[in-house]
Enzyme design. Structure first.
Site, PDB file in Angstrom:
ATOM      1  N   ASP A 146       0.870  -1.178   0.000  1.00 51.29           N
ATOM      2  CA  ASP A 146       0.000   0.000   0.000  1.00 51.29           C
ATOM      3  C   ASP A 146       0.905   1.225   0.000  1.00 51.29           C
ATOM      4  OD1 ASP A 146      -2.280   1.694   0.319  1.00 51.29           O
ATOM      5  OD2 ASP A 146      -1.940   1.764   2.471  1.00 51.29           O
ATOM      6  N   SER A 147       0.304   2.373  -0.276  1.00 48.94           N
ATOM      7  CA  SER A 147       1.054   3.628  -0.181  1.00 48.94           C
ATOM      8  C   SER A 147       1.503   3.881   1.261  1.00 48.94           C
ATOM      9  CB  SER A 147       0.175   4.782  -0.657  1.00 48.94           C
ATOM     10  OG  SER A 147      -1.022   4.810   0.092  1.00 48.94           O
ATOM     11  N   CYS A 192      -4.095  -1.044  -2.217  1.00 56.12           N
ATOM     12  CA  CYS A 192      -4.193   0.414  -2.300  1.00 56.12           C
ATOM     13  C   CYS A 192      -5.098   0.696  -3.482  1.00 56.12           C
ATOM     14  CB  CYS A 192      -2.808   1.012  -2.527  1.00 56.12           C
ATOM     15  SG  CYS A 192      -2.806   2.783  -2.839  1.00 56.12           S
ATOM     16  N   GLU A 222      -6.413   9.276   9.594  1.00 57.95           N
ATOM     17  CA  GLU A 222      -5.038   9.125  10.102  1.00 57.95           C
ATOM     18  C   GLU A 222      -4.869   9.798  11.459  1.00 57.95           C
ATOM     19  OE1 GLU A 222      -2.306  10.195   6.968  1.00 57.95           O
ATOM     20  OE2 GLU A 222      -2.684   8.280   5.962  1.00 57.95           O
ATOM     21  N   CYS A 225     -11.204   3.215  -0.890  1.00 59.65           N
ATOM     22  CA  CYS A 225      -9.914   3.661  -0.359  1.00 59.65           C
ATOM     23  C   CYS A 225      -9.597   2.761   0.830  1.00 59.65           C
ATOM     24  CB  CYS A 225     -10.023   5.124   0.079  1.00 59.65           C
ATOM     25  SG  CYS A 225      -8.576   5.729   0.959  1.00 59.65           S
ATOM     26  N   HIS A 245      -8.290   3.282   3.567  1.00 62.84           N
ATOM     27  CA  HIS A 245      -8.552   3.842   4.904  1.00 62.84           C
ATOM     28  C   HIS A 245     -10.029   3.728   5.318  1.00 62.84           C
ATOM     29  CE1 HIS A 245      -4.655   5.621   4.216  1.00 62.84           C
ATOM     30  NE2 HIS A 245      -4.718   6.431   5.261  1.00 62.84           N
TER      31      HIS A 245
END
Ligand code: DGL
Length: 277
Positions: free
Chosen positions: A16-17, A79, A158, A190, A192
């Site tokens: 993932d990023s 990702c 985050e 996404c 997240h």
């Protein structure tokens, strides 16, 4: 043909990023508990979500090559941005099977919708790429897709603001236009966003089906391993190794707590530029 035991003990490489792809790891650990997993998060260069296609392709190839150097038997692109922008390049360049998150999410959305109106949210790069629309239309031409980039959700997640009025307001801001379009299914496009699943469910109510790309990607990886005869024959618990390209920040704790995932000791790796096998 059945691959040798040594071959099937090779890890699944997941990248993932950054740290958000641990949502996919969590789903993989639940579904495939005996598989070894090597996770690599490109925290030195996160976020990918506002970057151009050539840059996301280059980063993705470099990170995937690092996993191949660790003998990964397959690469999971955990990702959405990298899956949306770089999957064709990865598939034509790498020698192992590659699984992204976009197509499994698209399949799940088409199965879930009852009225044929699907909403997709993701980073700006994912939404601008049109990858979800293309994937959904390749499965069904009967559905209508409305997409919306939600760039402010990643930083809120985050920061750990998973239950916060400001996050709720942001969800309304981004999703009210999709609700006005009459969507009955929302793709959380996404890595997240599964961490905000309870907030989405609370705000959108039971009428809207939430499609979580992490869970659907994990099912697609299980099917891929079976198809390619790459599933492990081991009955013991698989090992999870987590490496990052820059030391972790506060988000690692947020993800670990939300996912109840034991990530062990985090290793650091330097990006190996330009080494694609
Ligand atoms: N992992 C990215 C995605 O799923 C989100 C974070 C980023 O922008 O890199 O699209």
């Amino acid at each position: 043909m059945r691959h040798g035991d040594a071959s099937v003990r090779r890890p699944i490489g997941v990248f993932d990023s950054g740290i958000g792809g641990l949502t996919v790891v969590s789903a993989l650990r639940s579904l495939l508990p005996n598989e070894n997993i090597n996770y690599l998060g490109d925290t030195a260069r996160v976020p990918y979500g506002g970057k151009s296609q050539p840059t996301v392709e280059r980063y993705s190839l470099e990170i995937a090559a690092m996993l191949l150097a660790e003998n990964a038997k397959t690469i999971v692109v955990a990702c959405n941005t990298a899956s949306a922008l770089a999957l064709p390049r990865l598939q034509e360049t790498l020698s192992v099977p590659i699984m992204g998150v976009v197509f499994p999410g698209a399949q799940a959305a088409v199965s879930a919708t009852r009225n044929g109106c699907i909403g997709v949210i993701g980073t700006r790069a994912t939404i601008n790429s049109g990858a979800y629309e293309r994937a959904i239309r390749s499965i069904s031409t009967e559905v209508r897709v409305t997409s919306h980039a939600c760039p402010l959700l990643v930083p809120l997640i985050e920061e750990g603001w998973l239950n916060d009025d400001i996050t709720d307001q942001m969800i309304h801001h981004y999703l009210d236009p999709l609700l006005s379009e009459g969507i009955d299914t929302l793709v959380l496009g996404c890595t997240h966003y599964p961490l905000l699943r309870p907030a989405f469910a609370r705000i959108l109510g039971p009428e809207i089906s939430l499609v979580d790309s992490a869970q659907n990607c994990a099912s697609a990886v299980r099917d891929l391993l079976l198809r390619e005869n790459l599933q492990t024959s081991s009955n013991t618990d698989g090992v999870l190794e987590v490496a990052l390209t820059d030391p972790p920040d506060n988000f690692l704790q947020v993800a670990r707590d939300a996912l109840q995932l034991d990530v062990g000791e985090i290793q650091l790796r330097e990006v190996a530029h330009g080494t694609v096998k």
